[in-house]
Design an enzyme around this catalytic site. Structure first.
Site, PDB file in Angstrom:
ATOM      1  N   GLU A 272      21.860  32.457  -5.214  1.00  0.00           N
ATOM      2  CA  GLU A 272      22.421  30.994  -4.913  1.00  0.00           C
ATOM      3  C   GLU A 272      23.977  30.978  -4.892  1.00  0.00           C
ATOM      4  OE1 GLU A 272      21.015  28.617  -4.261  1.00  0.00           O
ATOM      5  OE2 GLU A 272      19.057  29.168  -4.705  1.00  0.00           O
TER       6      GLU A 272
ATOM      7  N   TYR B  66      24.736  21.288  -7.244  1.00  0.00           N
ATOM      8  CA  TYR B  66      23.528  21.898  -6.361  1.00  0.00           C
ATOM      9  C   TYR B  66      23.182  23.256  -7.133  1.00  0.00           C
ATOM     10  CZ  TYR B  66      21.091  25.004  -3.759  1.00  0.00           C
ATOM     11  OH  TYR B  66      20.155  25.953  -3.114  1.00  0.00           O
TER      12      TYR B  66
ATOM     13  N   ASP C 152      20.628  19.882  -1.461  1.00  0.00           N
ATOM     14  CA  ASP C 152      21.535  20.572  -0.596  1.00  0.00           C
ATOM     15  C   ASP C 152      21.404  20.023   0.881  1.00  0.00           C
ATOM     16  OD1 ASP C 152      18.935  21.415   0.220  1.00  0.00           O
ATOM     17  OD2 ASP C 152      19.673  23.361   1.060  1.00  0.00           O
TER      18      ASP C 152
ATOM     19  N   CYS D 152      12.832  21.424  10.089  1.00  0.00           N
ATOM     20  CA  CYS D 152      13.733  20.120  10.412  1.00  0.00           C
ATOM     21  C   CYS D 152      15.387  20.814  10.255  1.00  0.00           C
ATOM     22  CB  CYS D 152      13.664  18.922   9.110  1.00  0.00           C
ATOM     23  SG  CYS D 152      14.282  17.308   9.426  1.00  0.00           S
TER      24      CYS D 152
ATOM     25  N   CYS E 237       9.870  19.311  15.561  1.00  0.00           N
ATOM     26  CA  CYS E 237       9.221  18.219  15.155  1.00  0.00           C
ATOM     27  C   CYS E 237       7.460  18.381  15.224  1.00  0.00           C
ATOM     28  CB  CYS E 237       9.243  16.995  15.832  1.00  0.00           C
ATOM     29  SG  CYS E 237      11.093  16.460  15.464  1.00  0.00           S
TER      30      CYS E 237
ATOM     31  N   CYS F 189       6.098  20.227  12.231  1.00  0.00           N
ATOM     32  CA  CYS F 189       6.452  19.482  11.293  1.00  0.00           C
ATOM     33  C   CYS F 189       5.289  18.872  10.200  1.00  0.00           C
ATOM     34  CB  CYS F 189       7.607  18.461  11.308  1.00  0.00           C
ATOM     35  SG  CYS F 189       8.035  17.476   9.672  1.00  0.00           S
TER      36      CYS F 189
ATOM     37  N   CYS G 184       7.513  10.292   9.621  1.00  0.00           N
ATOM     38  CA  CYS G 184       8.970  10.403   9.747  1.00  0.00           C
ATOM     39  C   CYS G 184       9.591   9.376  10.413  1.00  0.00           C
ATOM     40  CB  CYS G 184       9.285  11.842  10.656  1.00  0.00           C
ATOM     41  SG  CYS G 184      11.298  11.933  10.706  1.00  0.00           S
TER      42      CYS G 184
END
Length: 297
Positions: free
Chosen positions: A44, A127, A145, A200, A207, A210, A216
């Site tokens: 992280e 975060y 995030d 995305c 798309c 997706c 969406c």
DNA sequence: CATCCGTGGTG
DNA sequence: TCACCAAGGAT
């Protein structure tokens, strides 16, 4: 058949995104079942503004050399800075080292599992605290995030990009979409992030691949162009950041102290070079070890 | 809340 | 070519 006014149902989003993640998740070292909380934490820190591809080799070397927080805490900070290599923003290496020291001294060497303990550590913000608690310990947290924010902006709010700063409405929305069950919530958090990272994407979203394209709002509205304030590109050439980077590279690549002349060779403008050197020393990224001699701490 | 803080890949 | 961008945090 959804209309533009409908909010996607949370249950539909959950099923589609979780099923997609189960099929398409990347096999990353810090996601494996045997990965330690420390491995997750190191990842992280490294992933703060640095792409996965560049983090992978450094993360692997880091965990091999310092398998626990105590191992890192026992080293001089300069070793962390050197091992950080070219990931960028080397203050993150300093903060990770400081966090390792705090974990060693205050948490018996165990990465904390609570958001409150985590966010108290150096270099851990909202975060990262939520991400470690969720990914390493399976806790239920809103993990917001840049990827998650973009997915929700598009799928739910119907706009191409989220606002510059996290808004209250945005956090409420993410909270409302978080699955109730703890383990499911943790998987949901990483799954939405992965969707944003792989499908995305900020530019040229896929798309067609997706799992939530059919609900969406941004896609259903015909992909309306972003109409918010222009997102300013960061200047680079000639900036202090570039200068600091050059100076740090010289120090990193040298085994011992370097003479001022070696730093001068890395940046022509003497005024700017001095200012940056002072700044690096003030940041504890560099120490002066002689009249005209400098080294990593 | 705006700005600063590295680096390298990419369309 | 070069603007954009990549799992933010601190001040």
């Amino acid at each position: 058949m959804p209309s533009l006014d409908d909010q996607p149902a949370a249950s539909d989003l959950h099923h589609a995104v979780l099923a997609w993640y189960d099929m398409h998740a990347r096999d990353l070292p810090w996601r494996r079942p045997e990965a330690s909380a420390w491995s997750v934490m190191v990842s992280e820190f490294m992933l703060q503004q640095t792409p996965v591809a560049r983090v992978l080799p450094v993360h692997e070397a880091w965990l091999e050399r310092w398998p626990t927080p105590a191992d890192l805490a026992a080293e001089p900070t300069g070793e962390a800075v050197r091992a950080w290599g070219r990931l960028g923003y080397p203050r993150r290496a300093l903060r990770l080292h400081a966090a390792a020291v705090a974990i060693t001294e205050q948490h018996d060497g165990v990465v904390p599992d609570s958001y409150d303990d985590l966010i108290a550590l150096p270099g851990v913000g909202d975060y990262t605290a939520a991400a470690i608690a969720s990914f390493a310990y399976g806790r239920r947290h809103v993990v917001l995030d840049t990827n998650v924010r973009r997915v929700f902006a598009r799928a739910v709010a119907g706009v191409e990009f989220p606002a510059t700063a996290v808004t209250r409405a945005e956090r409420d929305l993410a909270t409302g979409l978080l699955p109730d069950e703890e383990a499911t919530a943790a998987t949901w958090a990483v799954a939405v992030m992965e969707l944003g990272a792989l499908v995305c994407t900020a530019s040229s979203p896929r798309c067609g691949a997706c799992p939530i394209a059919d609900v969406c709002r941004w896609r259903l509205a015909g992909h309306p162009a972003y109409d918010g304030p222009p997102r300013k590109a960061q200047a680079w050439a000639g900036t202090d950041r570039q200068c600091r980077g050059r100076l740090m590279a010289v120090l990193r690549e040298s085994e011992g102290p370097v003479h001022a002349s070696a730093l001068a060779a890395a940046w022509d403008d003497a005024v700017q070079r001095e200012r940056c050197l002072v700044g690096l020393i003030d940041d504890a990224l560099v120490v002066r070890v002689g009249p005209e001699s400098y080294a990593l701490p």
